[in-house]
Structure formats: structure tokens, C-alpha cells
Design a protein around this motif. Structure first.
Motif, PDB file in Angstrom:
ATOM      1  N   VAL A  80       2.095   4.887   1.301  1.00 17.29           N
ATOM      2  CA  VAL A  80       1.736   3.389   1.808  1.00 17.29           C
ATOM      3  C   VAL A  80       2.395   2.671   0.791  1.00 17.29           C
ATOM      4  N   PRO A  81       3.121   1.416   1.501  1.00 22.46           N
ATOM      5  CA  PRO A  81       3.498   0.303   0.691  1.00 22.46           C
ATOM      6  C   PRO A  81       2.361  -0.184  -0.328  1.00 22.46           C
ATOM      7  N   VAL A  82       2.606  -0.440  -1.644  1.00 26.64           N
ATOM      8  CA  VAL A  82       1.989  -0.907  -2.438  1.00 26.64           C
ATOM      9  C   VAL A  82       1.315  -2.509  -2.212  1.00 26.64           C
ATOM     10  N   SER A  83       2.239  -3.129  -1.411  1.00 31.07           N
ATOM     11  CA  SER A  83       1.774  -4.423  -0.836  1.00 31.07           C
ATOM     12  C   SER A  83       0.857  -4.500   0.232  1.00 31.07           C
ATOM     13  N   SER A  84       0.181  -3.343   0.673  1.00 33.78           N
ATOM     14  CA  SER A  84      -1.026  -3.107   1.573  1.00 33.78           C
ATOM     15  C   SER A  84      -2.065  -3.059   0.604  1.00 33.78           C
ATOM     16  N   TYR A  85      -1.885  -2.972  -0.804  1.00 31.71           N
ATOM     17  CA  TYR A  85      -3.033  -2.680  -1.695  1.00 31.71           C
ATOM     18  C   TYR A  85      -3.444  -4.008  -2.488  1.00 31.71           C
ATOM     19  N   VAL A  86      -2.209  -4.434  -2.929  1.00 32.28           N
ATOM     20  CA  VAL A  86      -2.365  -5.680  -3.835  1.00 32.28           C
ATOM     21  C   VAL A  86      -1.378  -6.756  -3.473  1.00 32.28           C
ATOM     22  N   SER A  87      -1.672  -7.727  -3.875  1.00 33.75           N
ATOM     23  CA  SER A  87      -0.528  -8.977  -3.736  1.00 33.75           C
ATOM     24  C   SER A  87      -0.406  -9.822  -5.046  1.00 33.75           C
ATOM     25  N   VAL A  88       0.555 -10.358  -5.467  1.00 34.32           N
ATOM     26  CA  VAL A  88       0.780 -11.207  -6.484  1.00 34.32           C
ATOM     27  C   VAL A  88       1.175 -12.577  -6.155  1.00 34.32           C
ATOM     28  N   SER A  89       0.481 -13.664  -6.843  1.00 34.64           N
ATOM     29  CA  SER A  89       0.748 -14.986  -6.625  1.00 34.64           C
ATOM     30  C   SER A  89       2.073 -15.220  -7.424  1.00 34.64           C
ATOM     31  N   ALA A  90       3.131 -15.885  -6.642  1.00 35.07           N
ATOM     32  CA  ALA A  90       4.310 -16.086  -7.223  1.00 35.07           C
ATOM     33  C   ALA A  90       4.519 -17.224  -8.420  1.00 35.07           C
ATOM     34  N   ASP A  91       3.259 -18.019  -8.324  1.00 33.58           N
ATOM     35  CA  ASP A  91       3.412 -19.218  -9.606  1.00 33.58           C
ATOM     36  C   ASP A  91       2.574 -18.668 -10.604  1.00 33.58           C
ATOM     37  N   SER A  92       1.114 -18.049 -10.189  1.00 29.14           N
ATOM     38  CA  SER A  92       0.352 -18.003 -11.314  1.00 29.14           C
ATOM     39  C   SER A  92       0.359 -16.537 -11.873  1.00 29.14           C
ATOM     40  N   GLY A  93       0.765 -15.582 -10.999  1.00 34.44           N
ATOM     41  CA  GLY A  93       0.766 -14.239 -11.486  1.00 34.44           C
ATOM     42  C   GLY A  93      -0.524 -13.527 -11.376  1.00 34.44           C
ATOM     43  N   VAL A  94      -1.449 -14.235 -10.566  1.00 33.75           N
ATOM     44  CA  VAL A  94      -2.791 -13.783 -10.330  1.00 33.75           C
ATOM     45  C   VAL A  94      -2.569 -12.463  -9.089  1.00 33.75           C
ATOM     46  N   ILE A  95      -3.158 -11.466  -9.730  1.00 34.47           N
ATOM     47  CA  ILE A  95      -2.989 -10.139  -8.778  1.00 34.47           C
ATOM     48  C   ILE A  95      -4.323 -10.357  -7.782  1.00 34.47           C
ATOM     49  N   HIS A  96      -4.141 -10.218  -6.437  1.00 32.69           N
ATOM     50  CA  HIS A  96      -5.128 -10.271  -5.541  1.00 32.69           C
ATOM     51  C   HIS A  96      -5.328  -8.816  -4.674  1.00 32.69           C
ATOM     52  N   ALA A  97      -6.632  -8.387  -4.498  1.00 31.22           N
ATOM     53  CA  ALA A  97      -6.729  -7.179  -3.575  1.00 31.22           C
ATOM     54  C   ALA A  97      -6.545  -7.422  -2.439  1.00 31.22           C
ATOM     55  N   VAL A  98      -5.696  -6.752  -1.627  1.00 35.69           N
ATOM     56  CA  VAL A  98      -5.304  -7.022  -0.075  1.00 35.69           C
ATOM     57  C   VAL A  98      -6.427  -6.339   0.673  1.00 35.69           C
ATOM     58  N   ARG A  99      -6.738  -5.275   0.129  1.00 36.20           N
ATOM     59  CA  ARG A  99      -7.667  -4.311   1.239  1.00 36.20           C
ATOM     60  C   ARG A  99      -8.961  -3.860   0.278  1.00 36.20           C
ATOM     61  N   ALA A 100      -9.923  -3.575   0.728  1.00 31.78           N
ATOM     62  CA  ALA A 100     -11.154  -3.089   0.375  1.00 31.78           C
ATOM     63  C   ALA A 100     -10.658  -1.752  -0.356  1.00 31.78           C
ATOM     64  N   PHE A 101     -11.224  -1.331  -1.499  1.00 32.47           N
ATOM     65  CA  PHE A 101     -10.767   0.096  -2.089  1.00 32.47           C
ATOM     66  C   PHE A 101     -11.864   1.064  -1.974  1.00 32.47           C
ATOM     67  N   ASP A 102     -11.524   2.239  -1.925  1.00 32.88           N
ATOM     68  CA  ASP A 102     -12.362   3.386  -1.775  1.00 32.88           C
ATOM     69  C   ASP A 102     -12.163   4.211  -2.789  1.00 32.88           C
ATOM     70  N   TYR A 103     -13.197   4.529  -3.724  1.00 33.10           N
ATOM     71  CA  TYR A 103     -12.898   5.268  -4.916  1.00 33.10           C
ATOM     72  C   TYR A 103     -12.782   6.827  -4.386  1.00 33.10           C
ATOM     73  N   GLU A 104     -13.312   7.250  -3.311  1.00 32.46           N
ATOM     74  CA  GLU A 104     -13.139   8.521  -3.126  1.00 32.46           C
ATOM     75  C   GLU A 104     -11.870   8.799  -2.358  1.00 32.46           C
ATOM     76  N   GLN A 105     -10.964   7.867  -1.952  1.00 35.58           N
ATOM     77  CA  GLN A 105      -9.551   7.989  -1.415  1.00 35.58           C
ATOM     78  C   GLN A 105      -8.541   7.895  -2.397  1.00 35.58           C
ATOM     79  N   ILE A 106      -8.882   6.893  -3.442  1.00 32.71           N
ATOM     80  CA  ILE A 106      -7.914   6.723  -4.177  1.00 32.71           C
ATOM     81  C   ILE A 106      -8.315   6.239  -5.437  1.00 32.71           C
ATOM     82  N   LYS A 107      -8.228   6.846  -6.696  1.00 31.99           N
ATOM     83  CA  LYS A 107      -8.986   6.320  -7.977  1.00 31.99           C
ATOM     84  C   LYS A 107      -8.216   5.595  -8.973  1.00 31.99           C
ATOM     85  N   ASP A 108      -7.015   5.649  -8.900  1.00 31.92           N
ATOM     86  CA  ASP A 108      -6.077   4.735  -9.570  1.00 31.92           C
ATOM     87  C   ASP A 108      -4.688   4.692  -8.896  1.00 31.92           C
TER      88      ASP A 108
END
Length: 965
Positions: free
Chosen positions: A495-523
Motif C-alpha cells: 500500500v502506498p505510504v501516502s495512504s498512511y501518513v502525510s507531510v506538511s510541505a512548509d512545517s514538516g509536521v507529519i499527520h496520520a491519514v488513516r486510523a491505525f490498527d496495531y493488529e494489522q501493522i505494528k510499525d
């Protein structure tokens, strides 16, 4: 000035000298006459230097005169040198020859310096002038023939041929003129007596002295000479030296004695008294010096070596009798170090790129010291510890160049101080400071604050949540230091990583694009690129590891015992079991991690709590006392499984225990085991809501269908009563050869239609691929009629839709194709005729394929299914340890009916929606035969499904619903 254009002489001499700058500098010389009008042409400097006019404009060409007046102006648009103000050679240079203007033309980008010399030639614009308009002499009548009388020289500011050339004296009865050339180029004029005077005949005489130059036109000046004849004085004064030489320092104060002259007269009395007079023709010189009656030559004003290095003065000695003699005094002016070097910045750069190469010229300057010899020798230096050096490029010219690499990040500005000192004693110096900005180039990539990042986020987060910030810094400046952050393309589990997180081009703040499920992916890891705004842009990467932290969002799942909806599973405990007998083990898992997955087991409810206990950690159900005969055979235990999360989640499981020594006893007790009927309020609500929605949709669809039927019926009546001719149309033969769906063969049908068949009943089947065969209308008419007929054919509810078959389509058991019946092909031909009985010919002709149909199972098949079910249960419970032996024996009767499939329900016609059933007598006979073949009596309820894995609450609800039905 008369006709300056005719008298102008312009000479251009172009020569080149190689300097240590970055280019060859050429020197151009021009010659123009003085007194040219403003705006007059001097020369085409662009052509003479071989430069393009555009270079003068882009290079910001300008004239540098070193602080003196600017007589010459540069026209950059045309590349011409023109006169900016009137030039007077006499005021500019005096007697100095040649008279010339020296200046430089400076260009930038790159820096180039072109020395230019403009020689100013003299024109005859000044007439000879005597300092006094008249001169008086007293001459004794006894004066000898040949006596000399010194006359005042006329002053002509012009030089060369335009200067003073000759004198005339009128009348010339008693006197004549005699001129003597002097070392300074001037002419000494003497009036010589050539005829004796006689006071008695003429006591007074007036003469006119005329001075004439050699210019064109000729100019002249006059002086009146008055002579008074006295009695005899026969001896003239005589100087001790014809030439006196002396020297004086330029800083000598007023009143300084320069030298002393002496003249003697042989006469006695008043005729022997001698007086001294300075008879120099230069008015400026006569003001600088004064001579006393004793012959002392005294400095009367300040003198400057830089203005005049030598003075020549004529001294006249005159006695009372009017006789005179002259002598020359030559005064050498001594230089002192009274002038500091003069620094003139010809061209300089305000800024320079940090990527400039070594030896790049930053500034060019000229340094002049008017002093002479050692006092005029200049040495220039700049401040230390800077990446620049100064070097002499030619006489009096210096250039500042880079001598090492520049780095704006280390120093963005330099103050270059140039200090120039002469070699005089004491030494004099002057300095100038140049401020140089270092312009930035994009030579530094962004640098992250850390080599790698690791961030943590709790699962079930809100999409768009800010997780953390990456930060990169760029040592460059302005646009080159503007950092943008980009998420590099990569994938996480496909799955493209852009569907997990996004990065603010100006500030470098990383946002979560989706809700994570520990049982599906741990890191997971991804890379962030920091890119600056330079051209070309520079970038750097950093790896970010995202760690998902677990939440207690999953309840425990019970793996054993398996909870089924339609059967009862019981564990058997013999009555001879001792204390601690292992009845069974509750196996549960929690997909969470850490303490959220730590499970504990507790006995919630039990038929006899004093008989069983559950291990807190392992879930083992054991007896805590000896089993007695009084204990009930049916024991029901409810075990709750809880995790250690906050808040805690739990799951319950019901364990049925049979306290008996034999299987028949258990079977007789559990056949009427009541099932729990726990109704869920939420399930009831959803069922009622679903029923309401279905009812509403059914009523809506019913209304729509009735409306469509009425509308089509009215359309058909309109078409039926129309008088348009109907021409039959026979379509070509069509065949569906795809054979899609579950049918193994292809079925074709032949359909025949007649004229006026729109009211006839048509039955035809659709292929398994659901391809609809749209047949063209059988008659020609208007386009509306054709489209209506097509719509009627296409509609699933039209009269031409296939209907269920009649009762005479039934087949006997022997007629069914398959393993127990003959394999026979069948063809279907559907035809219909109008009321008059006329049948239309033609139509698609098709053959229908056949295939095996399902048959009732034999006794061997039923026994094989029964043994397979028992083996599955035995394998699933084989690892439970002691107390579970004989499980297959206990479960075999319960799985007998679940694993016997019923093949006797329905038989379908391939490619059709109709269902073929046997006649009632045959159906009854078949049911009786199936009843005799089954080992246990068949259950009247719906067939239960085989045991499955651990069921979710939703699956339990579905099972309950099936049981209700």
C-alpha cells in the motif's frame, strides 16, 4: 576663439599595454585645441577601443578623473567623448608643456580600466601684456653710446608660436632695442642708447614699446616709456654674479632669506647709490618674493613644490643716474613629504558570489602622491585574515582580487580596508574602506536535526492527527534556505505510504491519514525528503520509523470449546474422577499485545460451584472434590475470559459437562437439553427496522410495477389500433457461445414470431452469462413504434419474459440425466401463432446441451461423511490432554445428521429460472426411500451447518436467527 573647428587638430594614437587585470587595457590619446565650445566632439571612444556601444551601457561606463574637474563627458548611447565645459589651457596648465588631461574609463562586469589622455593644444587667445602701462627713465646727458637700459618684459600666456616673439620701439632716434634669449625660453629686452642725448635740446622724450606675438591673427601689447635727460652719470652698476643660485624648502615660512645679490657703482655720491628691483614678468612670481634695498631676496608667501619646482627671477640694479644692470636668480624648491597618498576608487563591486573563482577582481583604484622621489613612492596593503589581496597592476593602479574560496555561511560581509603609505620621513598614509557583500549560492543541502526519527502513535487514532515534526535547516540564505518537506514514494505491505501518513510541505509536521490498527501493522518506515528552494534545488533524506502502540480494543476470542448454534457439545467426566481431574481447557487468545493480551479465566456461573474450578491463568477446568452419585449428570459452566487492559474487555463461554460413565446415558440426558434463548434488544430493533424498510421498498416497487404495466398496456393498445402496415421481419440466427455461469454447456433456443405478434405470449430462456437477446420488431413502422417494441422485449417484466413451465414438464427418475439415468439431449422449440393459425417460418435454431444432475446419496456416502465428521472433532480436541479421551465417541451421534447433505430438494433447468419437480406420488416415494436409507431418524428442522471456528457475536446472532426460522 575664432573658427575653432578649422584650427582643431585631432590625433588618435591607440596602443595597448598588458596589465595584470583580467583583460588587456588599452590607452587612447586625443589632441584638441583649447576653448572648444561645450558639446564639441573629442573622439569616438567606443570605436577607438574596439568596444561595442552596448558594452558601455551594460558595463555602466563612467569617467574617473581622480578628483579633478571633469572637462570631458562620455555619451554612452553613442560611445562619444564630448566637451562638458570650456577648457582654458593657460588656466589649466600655465607654462607647462605639453598640457594634457588624464582620466580613465571604467567598466564593470567584468571590471576593465582604459586610460585616456587628451592633449590640450594652445591657440592664440592671449595678447602680450605689460605689467605696467608706462615706465620712466632718468638718463644723464653724458651717457655713453651703447648704454643699456633694461625694459620690462611683456607677458603672453600663450606658448610656442602663439607666445611673445618680438618688440618694437618708436620713435627710434636715440634708442634701439636688443633682445637676449634666456634659458627659460623668455627674451630679455634692453634699450641701448645709439645717439648722445642733449638735455638742452630735449629734456623729455616719450617712446612706445610694442610687444608682438606670432599667432594667427597676430596680437600685441604696448607700454609707454618716458625719458628724462639728466646731467652726466657715466658708470652703471655692476653685479658680482651674472646668475645667482639658491634653494628653499617648500614649507619655509614667510620672511625666509633665500639669497643676497650685490651690485657696485664706480660713481660717487648719489650717482653711486644702487637700488634693486625685481623685474620678472610673471605677476605671480613677483608676489612670492621681495628684495630689500640691501639686495636680500626674501620669501614673501608660501611656495609649493607640487606647483612649481623652480623659479627664475630677474633682479635689476639701478643707480641714481638712471644707469642699470640686471642679474638672474635661480631658486630651486626643495620637496618635503607634505602630501599623503590620494586613493581614488575607480571601480568596485558591492557584492560578489560565494562561488567566484580565485583572482576575481573586486575593485580597481588609482593611488597618487604628488611628492617626489622617496616621498612619492607608495605601498598599499589591506587588512589581514580575509580572502583578498591587493596587487599593483601598473603605475599608480592597484586591484583587489580574491585569493581563496569564499563561503557566505562563514562570512556574509567583508570590510576591506586599503591603507597606502609613502616612504617619506615621517611617512604619510591614507586609507579607504570597501564594504563587500557575499551573495549566496545554493551550495548547502538541508540538514535534518537528527539522522533518523522514531515516532509513536496509539492505534485507533483520529485521521489527520498531528504525530510529530521533522525539522531540517539550510545554511544558505533567503530562497536558497527555504526548506520544503516531501514524502518519498514507497509502499507498506503493498500500500502506498501516502495512504498512511502525510507531510506538511512548509512545517514538516507529519499527520496520520488513516486510523491505525496495531493488529494489522505494528510499525513501518518511510523517508522524508527536505528540499530547498535553490536552482537547482538540493535535498537530503531522513528515515522515519513509525511505531503503532497497542490499545485494548479487542476482546478475547475463545478458540475452545467451539460454540455452535445447533448442537450441544458436552465434556464427559466419569463418576470415578478424583480431585483435580482435568475436565477440559478453555483456550482463548487476544490479538492485542502486552498486558492487553494477558488473559485471566474465572468461573462466572455453574450448576454446582463446589464441584469445578477454573485455573486463573491457564483456563483449565478441574474438579475440586470427588464426584458423587448425587451430582447431576448435566452440569453447565459459564467461564468468563478477561484481559488486563484498561478498560478491561471480556468474553464468556458455556461449557456443558456430562457426569456419567457411559455414552448412552449422556445421550439420553442431552437429547432434550434446552437451548438458551437469549434475545438481544439491539438485534430485535435491527430486525424490526429491516422489516419496515423491506416493506416500504416492496410497496414502492409494487406501485412502480403497476404503473409501468398500465403505461405499457396503454401503449400496446395504441399500437394495436393503428392502421400502419406491418411488414414481417425475420431476424438472423443468433447463438450465445460463451457458456458462462455454472452451466457446463451452451444452450440455444429457436424463437419464431409472426406479424401482429405483440399480443402473443413468448417464452424464451436467457443464457447463463445473462446476455439478453434483443430481437428486432417483426414489422416496420414509425421509429417510436420500433423503440417501444424493443423496450417491451428488454424489460424483465414484459409479457415475453420466461414463465415457469407447465406440470407436464416433469421427468421421472429414470428420465433424469446423470449417473443413474440416461444421458439424453433435449431440444426446446418455442413457437406461437396468431389467432388465424398462420405460423411464421424461420427463426434461430438451437440445440441444448446436457450435463449430470445431482442424485441422492447412497448408504456408503452417508457412512463416509459420518466418519469424516468424527475425525475432525477428534483432531480438534486431541491436544487437550487427560480427560478428553473418547471425545469422538461422545460427539459421533451429534454430527451424523449435520454431515448428511440433502440432494433431494430441487432440480433446476440449466439456463432457465424454472424449477422442475417430480409429481406428488414420485416425491412421496423418494422421501420414503431416503428415510429408510438414513441411520438415525432425520430431523425435521433445517439442516444445521458443520461445526466452525470460534464465532463472533454477529455469527452467533445469525445462527440464532436460523434456529428461529
Amino acid at each position: 576663439m575664432d573658427q575653432p573647428d578649422k584650427t582643431m587638430r585631432r590625433q588618435v594614437q591607440l596602443f595597448f599595454s598588458l596589465l595584470s587585470l583580467s583583460s588587456v587595457l588599452g590607452q587612447v590619446s586625443y589632441s584638441i585645441p583649447e576653448e572648444m565650445s561645450k558639446g564639441s566632439l573629442v573622439g569616438n571612444i567606443a570605436q577607438d577601443l574596439g568596444l561595442d556601444v552596448g558594452r558601455l551601457q551594460t558595463g555602466k561606463a563612467r569617467i574617473h578623473t581622480g578628483g579633478s574637474a571633469e572637462y570631458i563627458q562620455l555619451n554612452k548611447e553613442k560611445g562619444l567623448l564630448i566637451i562638458s565645459q570650456r577648457i582654458d589651457r593657460e588656466a589649466l596648465c600655465g607654462e607647462t608643456t605639453p598640457c594634457a588631461l588624464h582620466f580613465q574609463i571604467a567598466l564593470e562586469s567584468p571590471i576593465e580600466i582604459f586610460p585616456v589622455t587628451v592633449e590640450i593644444t594652445d591657440i592664440n587667445d592671449n595678447a602680450p601684456v605689460f605689467e605696467t602701462e608706462e615706465r620712466r627713465f632718468e638718463i644723464s646727458e653724458s651717457a655713453f653710446i651703447g648704454s643699456k637700459f633694461i625694459l620690462e618684459k611683456a607677458i603672453d600666456l600663450d606658448i610656442g608660436p602663439n607666445g611673445l616673439q618680438s618688440y618694437t620701439l618708436k620713435p627710434d632716434d636715440h634708442f634701439k632695442l636688443k633682445m637676449h634669449s634666456q634659458s627659460d625660453g623668455g627674451k630679455k629686452v634692453e634699450m641701448i642708447l645709439q645717439k648722445p642725448l642733449d638735455r638742452e635740446r630735449q629734456e623729455f622724450a616719450s617712446l612706445l614699446l610694442t610687444a608682438v606675438d606670432g599667432g594667427e591673427p597676430q596680437r600685441s601689447g604696448t607700454m609707454q616709456i618716458h625719458i628724462t635727460v639728466l646731467d652726466a652719470n657715466d658708470n652703471a652698476p655692476v653685479f658680482t654674479q651674472n646668475v645667482y643660485k639658491s634653494s628653499v624648502k617648500e614649507n619655509s615660512p614667510k620672511g625666509t632669506l633665500i639669497t643676497k645679490v650685490s651690485a657696485s657703482d664706480a660713481d660717487k655720491g648719489s650717482n653711486g647709490e644702487v637700488t634693486y628691483v625685481i623685474v620678472n614678468s610673471m605677476r605671480s612670481t613677483s608676489k612670492l618674493f621681495n628684495i630689500t634695498k640691501d639686495g636680500n631676496l626674501i620669501l614673501n608667501d608660501h611656495i609649493d613644490y607640487e606647483k612649481a619646482k623652480k623659479y627664475e627671477i630677474d633682479i635689476e640694479a639701478v643707480d641714481r643716474g638712471g644707469l642699470s644692470e640686471s642679474s638672474k636668480v635661480v631658486i630651486e624648491v626643495g620637496d618635503i613629504n607634505d602630501n599623503a597618498p590620494l586613493i581614488n576608487m575607480i571601480s568596485s563591486s558591492n557584492s560578489i558570489g560565494e562561488d567566484s573563482r580565485a583572482d576575481t577582481v573586486v575593485a580597481v583604484m588609482s593611488v597618487n602622491d604628488p611628492d617626489s622621489d622617496e616621498n612619492g613612492k607608495v605601498h598599499c596593503v589591506i587588512n589581514k585574515h580575509i580572502p583578498f589581496t591587493i596587487s599593483a597592476t601598473s603605475s599608480n593602479f592597484y586591484s583587489i582580487v580574491t585569493d581563496s574560496d569564499l563561503d557566505r555561511e562563514r562570512a556574509s560581509e567583508y570590510n576591506i580596508t586599503v591603507t597606502c603609505s609613502d616612504e617619506g620621513v615621517p611617512s604619510l598614509s591614507s586609507s579607504v574602506t570597501l564594504t563587500l557583500q557575499i551573495s549566496d549560492v545554493n551550495d548547502n543541502a538541508p540538514v535534518f536535526e537528527r539522522s533518523s526519527y522514531e515516532a509513536y502513535i496509539v492505534e485507533n487514532n483520529t485521521p489527520g492527527l498531528s504525530i510529530f515534526t521533522v525539522k531540517a535547516r539550510d545554511a544558505d540564505w533567503n530562497q536558497n534556505a527555504r526548506v520544503s518537506y516531501i514524502l518519498e514514494d514507497s509502499s507498506v505491505n503493498g500500500v502506498p505510504v501516502s495512504s498512511y501518513v502525510s507531510v506538511s510541505a512548509d512545517s514538516g509536521v507529519i499527520h496520520a491519514v488513516r486510523a491505525f490498527d496495531y493488529e494489522q501493522i505494528k510499525d513501518f518506515k518511510f523517508r522524508v525528503k527536505a528540499q530547498d528552494g535553490g536552482s537547482p534545488p538540493l535535498s537530503s533524506n531522513v528515515t522515519v520509523k513509525m511505531v503503532i502502540q497497542d490499545q485494548n480494543d479487542n476482546p478475547p476470542q475463545v478458540l475452545y470449546p467451539v460454540q455452535t448454534g445447533g448442537s450441544v457439545v458436552a465434556e464427559m467426566v466419569p463418576r470415578t474422577a478424583d480431585v483435580g481431574y482435568l475436565v477440559t481447557k478453555v483456550v482463548a487468545v487476544d490479538v492485542d499485545s502486552g498486558q492487553n493480551a494477558w488473559l485471566s479465566y474465572k468461573l462466572q456461573k455453574a450448576t454446582d460451584r463446589a464441584l469445578f474450578e477454573v485455573g486463573l491463568q491457564n483456563g483449565e477446568i478441574r474438579t475440586i472434590r470427588q464426584v458423587s452419585d448425587k451430582d447431576a449428570v448435566k452440569q453447565r459452566l459459564t467461564v468468563i475470559v478477561e484481559d488486563n487492559g484498561q478498560p478491561s474487555r471480556s468474553a464468556t463461554v458455556i461449557v456443558n459437562v456430562a457426569v456419567a460413565d457411559s455414552f448412552p446415558e449422556v445421550l439420553s440426558e442431552f437429547t432434550d437439553f434446552p437451548h438458551d434463548k437469549e434475545y438481544n434488544d439491539n438485534l430485535t430493533f435491527y430486525l424490526v427496522l429491516a422489516l419496515a424498510v423491506v416493506s416500504f421498498l416492496f410497496i414502492t416497487c409494487l406501485v412502480v410495477i403497476i404503473s409501468v404495466k398500465i403505461y405499457r398496456w396503454r401503449q400496446s393498445r395504441i399500437l394495436y389500433h393503428s392502421n400502419l402496415p406491418v411488414i414481417p421481419y425475420y431476424p438472423p440466427r443468433y447463438s450465445d457461445t460463451l457458456g458462462t455461469g455454472t452451466l457446463p454447456h451452451v444452450y440455444n433456443y429457436e424463437v419464431c414470431r409472426t406479424t401482429d405478434s405483440r399480443k402473443s405470449d413468448c417464452k424464451f430462456g436467457r443464457a447463463g452469462s445473462q446476455n439478453v437477446l434483443i430481437m428486432d420488431p417483426s414489422s416496420t413502422g414509425t421509429m417510436q413504434r420500433i423503440q417501444n417494441e424493443k423496450s417491451i422485449l428488454d424489460e424483465p417484466d414484459s409479457p415475453l419474459e420466461q414463465k415457469p413451465p407447465n406440470n407436464d414438464w416433469r421427468f421421472t427418475q429414470g428420465q433424469r440425466p446423470g449417473p443413474s439415468g440416461p444421458h439424453m439431449p433435449y431440444g426446446t422449440h418455442i413457437r406461437w401463432t396468431p389467432k388465424n393459425g398462420t405460423r411464421a417460418a424461420g427463426g434461430p435454431e438451437v440445440a441444448m446441451g446436457t450435463g449430470p444432475w445431482p442424485q441422492p446419496p447412497t448408504e456408503a456416502e452417508q457412512l463416509q461423511a459420518l466418519m469424516a465428521a468424527a475425525n475432525e472433532v477428534s483432531e480438534a480436541t486431541g491436544t487437550l490432554g487427560p480427560g478428553t479421551m473418547g471425545l469422538s465417541t461422545r460427539y459421533s451421534p451429534q454430527f451424523t445428521l449435520q454431515h448428511v447433505p440433502d440432494y433431494r430438494q430441487n432440480v433446476y433447468i440449466p439456463g432457465s429460472t424454472a424449477t422442475l419437480t417430480s409429481n406428488p406420488q414420485q416425491q412421496q416415494a423418494t422421501a420414503q426411500q431416503a428415510t429408510q436409507q438414513a441411520l438415525p431418524p432425520p430431523q425435521i428442522s433445517a439442516q444445521p451447518e458443520p461445526p466452525k471456528a470460534a464465532q463472533t457475536p454477529a455469527s452467533k446472532k445469525k445462527s440464532t436467527k436460523k434456529e428461529k426460522k
